[in-house]
Scaffold this motif. Structure first.
Motif, PDB file in Angstrom:
ATOM      1  N   PHE A 500      36.667  36.180  33.957  1.00 21.05           N
ATOM      2  CA  PHE A 500      37.114  36.228  32.561  1.00 21.05           C
ATOM      3  C   PHE A 500      35.963  35.902  31.628  1.00 21.05           C
ATOM      4  CE2 PHE A 500      38.841  33.471  29.030  1.00 21.05           C
ATOM      5  CZ  PHE A 500      39.381  34.496  28.278  1.00 21.05           C
ATOM      6  N   THR A 501      35.734  36.773  30.681  1.00 12.57           N
ATOM      7  CA  THR A 501      34.726  36.484  29.663  1.00 12.57           C
ATOM      8  C   THR A 501      35.317  36.689  28.275  1.00 12.57           C
ATOM      9  OG1 THR A 501      33.022  37.316  31.143  1.00 12.57           O
ATOM     10  CG2 THR A 501      32.390  37.002  28.856  1.00 12.57           C
ATOM     11  N   PRO A 502      35.410  35.612  27.500  1.00 13.74           N
ATOM     12  CA  PRO A 502      35.855  35.761  26.108  1.00 13.74           C
ATOM     13  C   PRO A 502      34.671  36.090  25.192  1.00 13.74           C
ATOM     14  CG  PRO A 502      35.694  33.431  26.674  1.00 13.74           C
ATOM     15  CD  PRO A 502      35.208  34.192  27.869  1.00 13.74           C
ATOM     16  N   ASN A 503      34.961  36.770  24.124  1.00 11.75           N
ATOM     17  CA  ASN A 503      33.939  37.108  23.129  1.00 11.75           C
ATOM     18  C   ASN A 503      34.454  36.759  21.745  1.00 11.75           C
ATOM     19  OD1 ASN A 503      31.895  39.119  24.662  1.00 11.75           O
ATOM     20  ND2 ASN A 503      33.979  39.453  25.383  1.00 11.75           N
ATOM     21  N   LEU A 504      33.536  36.320  20.917  1.00  9.33           N
ATOM     22  CA  LEU A 504      33.901  36.067  19.523  1.00  9.33           C
ATOM     23  C   LEU A 504      33.461  37.272  18.715  1.00  9.33           C
ATOM     24  CD1 LEU A 504      35.214  33.829  17.938  1.00  9.33           C
ATOM     25  CD2 LEU A 504      32.949  32.929  17.432  1.00  9.33           C
ATOM     26  N   ILE A 505      34.369  37.824  17.972  1.00  4.20           N
ATOM     27  CA  ILE A 505      34.083  39.062  17.256  1.00  4.20           C
ATOM     28  C   ILE A 505      34.311  38.852  15.773  1.00  4.20           C
ATOM     29  CG2 ILE A 505      36.408  40.040  17.547  1.00  4.20           C
ATOM     30  CD1 ILE A 505      34.969  42.708  18.219  1.00  4.20           C
ATOM     31  N   CYS A 506      33.606  39.623  14.992  1.00  2.00           N
ATOM     32  CA  CYS A 506      33.625  39.407  13.549  1.00  2.00           C
ATOM     33  C   CYS A 506      34.903  39.951  12.912  1.00  2.00           C
ATOM     34  CB  CYS A 506      32.400  40.070  12.945  1.00  2.00           C
ATOM     35  SG  CYS A 506      32.332  39.855  11.180  1.00  2.00           S
ATOM     36  N   MET A 507      35.971  39.260  13.116  1.00  2.00           N
ATOM     37  CA  MET A 507      37.214  39.563  12.394  1.00  2.00           C
ATOM     38  C   MET A 507      37.973  38.248  12.261  1.00  2.00           C
ATOM     39  SD  MET A 507      39.329  41.652  15.292  1.00  2.00           S
ATOM     40  CE  MET A 507      39.826  40.917  16.850  1.00  2.00           C
ATOM     41  N   LYS A 508      38.852  38.203  11.285  1.00  2.00           N
ATOM     42  CA  LYS A 508      39.547  36.941  11.032  1.00  2.00           C
ATOM     43  C   LYS A 508      40.592  36.663  12.109  1.00  2.00           C
ATOM     44  CE  LYS A 508      40.413  38.302   6.798  1.00  2.00           C
ATOM     45  NZ  LYS A 508      40.971  38.357   5.441  1.00  2.00           N
ATOM     46  N   ARG A 509      41.457  37.663  12.316  1.00  2.00           N
ATOM     47  CA  ARG A 509      42.553  37.499  13.270  1.00  2.00           C
ATOM     48  C   ARG A 509      42.542  38.644  14.245  1.00  2.00           C
ATOM     49  NH1 ARG A 509      47.972  35.754  11.119  1.00  2.00           N
ATOM     50  NH2 ARG A 509      47.551  34.603   9.245  1.00  2.00           N
ATOM     51  N   GLY A 510      43.169  38.409  15.349  1.00  2.60           N
ATOM     52  CA  GLY A 510      43.367  39.473  16.322  1.00  2.60           C
ATOM     53  C   GLY A 510      42.680  39.144  17.619  1.00  2.60           C
ATOM     54  N   MET A 511      43.214  39.716  18.661  1.00  2.00           N
ATOM     55  CA  MET A 511      42.678  39.470  19.992  1.00  2.00           C
ATOM     56  C   MET A 511      42.962  40.675  20.856  1.00  2.00           C
ATOM     57  SD  MET A 511      43.575  36.388  22.505  1.00  2.00           S
ATOM     58  CE  MET A 511      42.243  35.484  21.749  1.00  2.00           C
ATOM     59  N   GLN A 512      41.924  41.088  21.591  1.00  2.00           N
ATOM     60  CA  GLN A 512      42.124  42.177  22.549  1.00  2.00           C
ATOM     61  C   GLN A 512      41.692  41.711  23.922  1.00  2.00           C
ATOM     62  OE1 GLN A 512      40.762  46.251  21.689  1.00  2.00           O
ATOM     63  NE2 GLN A 512      39.722  46.224  23.678  1.00  2.00           N
ATOM     64  N   SER A 513      42.534  41.953  24.903  1.00  2.00           N
ATOM     65  CA  SER A 513      42.143  41.689  26.283  1.00  2.00           C
ATOM     66  C   SER A 513      42.128  43.020  27.029  1.00  2.00           C
ATOM     67  CB  SER A 513      43.120  40.717  26.952  1.00  2.00           C
ATOM     68  OG  SER A 513      42.963  39.439  26.381  1.00  2.00           O
ATOM     69  N   THR A 514      40.997  43.285  27.656  1.00  2.00           N
ATOM     70  CA  THR A 514      40.871  44.498  28.469  1.00  2.00           C
ATOM     71  C   THR A 514      40.797  44.050  29.922  1.00  2.00           C
ATOM     72  OG1 THR A 514      39.617  45.469  26.670  1.00  2.00           O
ATOM     73  CG2 THR A 514      39.545  46.626  28.780  1.00  2.00           C
ATOM     74  N   MET A 515      41.746  44.535  30.713  1.00  2.00           N
ATOM     75  CA  MET A 515      41.877  44.041  32.096  1.00  2.00           C
ATOM     76  C   MET A 515      41.592  45.175  33.076  1.00  2.00           C
ATOM     77  SD  MET A 515      45.237  41.979  31.000  1.00  2.00           S
ATOM     78  CE  MET A 515      45.260  42.773  29.417  1.00  2.00           C
ATOM     79  N   PHE A 516      40.675  44.948  33.957  1.00  2.00           N
ATOM     80  CA  PHE A 516      40.300  45.948  34.957  1.00  2.00           C
ATOM     81  C   PHE A 516      40.914  45.503  36.277  1.00  2.00           C
ATOM     82  CE2 PHE A 516      37.147  45.407  31.669  1.00  2.00           C
ATOM     83  CZ  PHE A 516      36.905  46.703  31.219  1.00  2.00           C
ATOM     84  N   VAL A 517      41.778  46.322  36.819  1.00  3.32           N
ATOM     85  CA  VAL A 517      42.487  45.906  38.036  1.00  3.32           C
ATOM     86  C   VAL A 517      42.424  46.988  39.107  1.00  3.32           C
ATOM     87  CG1 VAL A 517      44.112  44.412  36.789  1.00  3.32           C
ATOM     88  CG2 VAL A 517      44.710  46.813  37.179  1.00  3.32           C
ATOM     89  N   GLU A 518      42.588  46.533  40.340  1.00  9.22           N
ATOM     90  CA  GLU A 518      42.718  47.474  41.461  1.00  9.22           C
ATOM     91  C   GLU A 518      44.187  47.618  41.788  1.00  9.22           C
ATOM     92  OE1 GLU A 518      40.558  46.821  45.151  1.00  9.22           O
ATOM     93  OE2 GLU A 518      38.798  46.273  43.942  1.00  9.22           O
ATOM     94  N   MET A 519      44.610  48.836  41.948  1.00 13.21           N
ATOM     95  CA  MET A 519      46.039  49.029  42.253  1.00 13.21           C
ATOM     96  C   MET A 519      46.278  48.844  43.748  1.00 13.21           C
ATOM     97  SD  MET A 519      46.921  52.175  39.702  1.00 13.21           S
ATOM     98  CE  MET A 519      45.391  53.054  39.905  1.00 13.21           C
ATOM     99  N   ALA A 520      47.493  48.441  44.073  1.00 14.50           N
ATOM    100  CA  ALA A 520      47.872  48.315  45.492  1.00 14.50           C
ATOM    101  C   ALA A 520      47.859  49.719  46.121  1.00 14.50           C
ATOM    102  CB  ALA A 520      49.257  47.689  45.589  1.00 14.50           C
ATOM    103  N   PRO A 521      47.691  49.781  47.433  1.00 17.94           N
ATOM    104  CA  PRO A 521      47.614  51.098  48.086  1.00 17.94           C
ATOM    105  C   PRO A 521      48.829  51.956  47.742  1.00 17.94           C
ATOM    106  CG  PRO A 521      47.111  49.343  49.650  1.00 17.94           C
ATOM    107  CD  PRO A 521      47.538  48.676  48.385  1.00 17.94           C
ATOM    108  N   GLY A 522      48.560  53.186  47.395  1.00 14.11           N
ATOM    109  CA  GLY A 522      49.646  54.137  47.102  1.00 14.11           C
ATOM    110  C   GLY A 522      50.216  54.047  45.694  1.00 14.11           C
ATOM    111  N   VAL A 523      49.761  53.046  44.932  1.00  9.16           N
ATOM    112  CA  VAL A 523      50.306  52.882  43.571  1.00  9.16           C
ATOM    113  C   VAL A 523      49.478  53.697  42.585  1.00  9.16           C
ATOM    114  CG1 VAL A 523      50.651  51.177  41.731  1.00  9.16           C
ATOM    115  CG2 VAL A 523      51.226  50.604  44.099  1.00  9.16           C
TER     116      VAL A 523
END
Ligand SMILES: NC(=O)C1=CN([C@@H]2O[C@H](COP(=O)(O)OP(=O)(O)OC[C@H]3O[C@@H](n4cnc5c(N)ncnc54)[C@H](OP(=O)(O)O)[C@@H]3O)[C@@H](O)[C@H]2O)C=CC1
Ligand SMILES: CC(=O)N[C@@H](CCC(=O)OP(=O)(O)O)C(=O)O
Length: 615
Positions: A500-523
């Motif tokens: 997990f790496t958080p970043n501080l971005i130049c905006m007052k409010r808001g948050m985005q989380s980008t999640m990279f995942v591996e799917m289970a076999p066959g999914v």
């Protein structure tokens, strides 16, 4: 659409805040709707008996407005007191102390106030009502519980006897049958209550169906014409230190998709919950105040600050100057005898000691990280000190609302999740529970607006340090890692680790989380999408976007929404999930209100139906 009533209160423009005259006889109030009628009676302030008479039937709107004559006013020295009088007289809750803008409790513009021309004193207040209730029978006198003021610290008195009520009637067509009343009668209640929409959250001035369902909306309007339903408004005054708290509560704009109630509701529909906001001079505290401005049952009675103790809230947060609120006090000086529930918006570490000292009957939603980690050793490891209230740590329920609703409902102390953990767990928990993604190689890149760091001055948060750039922090280990891992591990029923790496971005409010995942076999990505879709289908605040729509922080700012979507990665077997929230709302104060609603047995969305602010 029903004909609105306009009540204008003229205040002498030369009054500058304090008036030395004992009989501050300034006022005229006009009812400008020809069909309006009102009667005000106040058994205690016998001196104050303004009356409005119903205009003759059939007279057109050009007729000069009937005048509400205030013959004599009680000995009230200050303008705020005068506003208190006005509240009583007109059954309105005027903002305090400079009552020139919208009063609280008036969502969807059912009530409007126009500012006066004088900068410091209101010269004209205009209130609009669009009531929907049928009037009581002509012989029936509406009842109101008069204020039962008691000195601070004394035991509450039993409910006062009902007495004849003040009321403003708003028929929509000429009538000679006497003034109808939009305020319904009601027997005394155990708990103090205030004006509120009888039709609960389902009622709406914008046309919600609930009043009609509840049989509250007038059939073809009162006295033969149509009103847009907004629910009945009950008039009650509540014992409140030093002032009347009579007010008009309008209904909320849209119907909840789900109505949740616990087995044993802590509060009945319409009953007032007295709220303390600890740390009200911070960002999340101010956000609680903003949200509660539209909450029909939560009333703030205590607000605390540290450095800003003693200041008026409106001077600390001028954007909320219109709200009628107590001044900020130090926690040690706060009187919790007039409090039912607490939002604790204090820094972590400080919070546990303070909550430990609060009366045990209070319901508490803690926004800090102090009670989120179940393992106190893990807490000590990540927060650098031993936990000082381990018994409370054990009692606390983690407040990720959509996931732990049942537990939250029965909790006394809720540990509101962190903003990053909220945005991450909402998509990942259901996918992990359903075993659709692998528990290894979960990588999360998250970005937060600067309000996430609180209002306290810090060099790293200066404009010059933040503007036109983005930077990562907490790379080797952010304290939200154990919180997220705790939630994901519980969902998986085995240990989950994340990068997990958080970043501080130049905006007052808001948050985005980008999640990279591996799917289970066959999914497939479609499986992930369908599962999230069915999980959150009935949820009001969590939305899966359609198709390839990308969630943007700017589309949730100011609201309690979490928007998310799932995308196929270029690498087979992998998926990318993006979620966005407003860190101050769903990431903090909004979710906190959602949780307290649940804890009090109220509809979960009460007071939270703000649409995002865009652009
Ligand atoms: N900001 C965010 O997006 C989120 C914040 N949180 C958590 O919510 C809590 C509040 O955050 P936030 O509002 O941003 O913080 P702020 O720094 O903006 O506000 C902190 C508040 O606590 C008061 N305070 C500070 N120290 C003490 C003390 N020793 N005793 C009593 N009161 C004190 C401050 O008073 P004064 O101003 O007078 O000094 C202020 O009212 C924190 O625990 C934070 O981690 C959780 C989720 C998201
Ligand atoms: C931008 C920024 O600094 N964000 C805060 C997280 C805000 C939050 O959720 O804090 P709590 O866990 O205390 O509630 C941080 O990274 O520490």
């Amino acid at each position: 659409m029903g004909r609105p009533i306009e009540v204008a209160l003229s205040v002498r423009p030369d009054v500058q805040g304090v008036c030395a005259e004992p009989d501050f006889g300034f006022s005229q109030a006009y009812v400008r709707d020809t069909y309006a009628a009102a009667r005000f009676q106040h058994s205690r302030a016998a001196a104050l008996q303004p009356r409005l008479s119903s205009p003759p039937a059939g007279r057109a709107t050009r007729r000069p407005p009937p005048r509400l004559l205030v013959t004599r006013l009680p000995r009230l020295g200050t303008l705020p007191r005068c506003c208190s009088w006005a509240r009583r007289a007109l059954d309105l809750r005027f903002p305090h102390p400079h009552c020139w803008a919208r009063p609280r409790c008036c969502p969807n513009n059912a009530i409007q106030v126009t500012p006066g021309t004088n900068s410091s004193v209101p010269t004209r207040l205009v209130e609009r009502y669009v009531p929907s209730a049928p009037p009581p029978p002509a012989h029936q006198t509406p009842q109101v519980h008069l204020p039962n003021p008691r000195p601070r610290g004394t035991a509450p008195r039993p409910p006062t006897k009902p007495v004849a009520a003040a009321a403003v009637a708003v028929p929509s067509a000429p009538t000679a049958t006497g003034p109808p009343f939009p305020f319904s009668t009601s027997p005394p209640r155990r708990r103090r209550a205030r004006l509120h929409p009888v039709a609960d959250m389902g009622s709406t001035a914008l046309g919600g169906a609930a009043p009609a369902r509840a049989g509250l909306a007038p059939k073809n309007g009162v006295l033969g014409s149509t009103f847009k339903p907004c629910g009945v408004v009950k008039l009650k005054t509540t014992p409140k230190v030093g002032r009347s708290s009579v007010c008009v509560r309008a209904s909320i704009a849209s119907s909840p998709q789900k109505q949740y109630s616990p087995k044993t509701p802590a509060v009945q529909s319409g009953e007032e919950v007295r709220i303390a906001v600890l740390g009200a001079s911070g960002y999340t505290g101010a956000e609680i105040v903003r949200l509660l401005a539209n909450h029909p049952q939560f009333r703030i009675t205590v607000m605390t600050a540290d450095r800003k103790a003693g200041e008026q809230f409106g001077s600390v947060f001028p954007h909320l100057i219109t709200q009628d609120l107590p001044n900020l006090v130090a926690i040690k000086d706060a009187d919790f005898s007039d409090v039912d529930a607490v939002f604790c918006c204090l820094p972590h570490g400080t919070t546990q000691e303070i909550i430990k000292g609060l009366p045990k009957q209070l319901k508490i939603v803690d926004l800090s990280a102090d009670f989120r980690l179940r393992d106190i050793n893990e807490y000590a490891e990540w927060y650098g000190h031993a936990h000082r209230a381990p018994e409370l740590q054990e009692e606390a329920v983690y407040g990720l609302t959509e996931v732990l609703r049942d537990e939250i409902r029965n909790a006394r102390l809720v540990a509101n999740p962190g903003c990053y953990p909220t945005s991450i767990q909402l998509p990942l928990v259901p996918l992990i529970k359903a075993k659709l993604i692998k528990l290894s190689n979960i990588i999360i890149d998250a970005k937060s607006g600067v309000t996430g760091a609180g209002r306290g001055a810090k060099e790293a948060n200066l404009y010059t340090e933040i503007a036109e750039g983005i930077h990562a922090y907490g790379i080797k280990g952010h304290r939200h890692v154990p919180e997220v891992e705790q939630g994901l591990s519980e969902a998986a029923e085995s240990k989950v680790t994340i990068s997990f790496t958080p970043n501080l971005i130049c905006m007052k409010r808001g948050m985005q989380s980008t999640m990279f995942v591996e799917m289970a076999p066959g999914v497939t990505v479609s499986d992930l999408y369908q599962h999230l879709k069915s999980t959150y289908e009935g949820e009001e605040f969590v939305k899966l976007l359609n198709g390839s729509n990308v969630p943007h922080t700017r589309h949730v700012v100011g609201s309690n929404y979490c928007f998310m979507n799932v995308f196929e990665d270029r690498i087979p077997g992998r998926a990318i999930i993006i979620s966005v929230i407003d860190n101050l709302v769903k990431g903090a104060s909004g979710q906190a209100v959602q949780n307290l609603n649940l804890m009090m047995g109220l509809p979960e969305n009460m007071g939270l139906q703000y649409q995002p602010l865009f652009p």
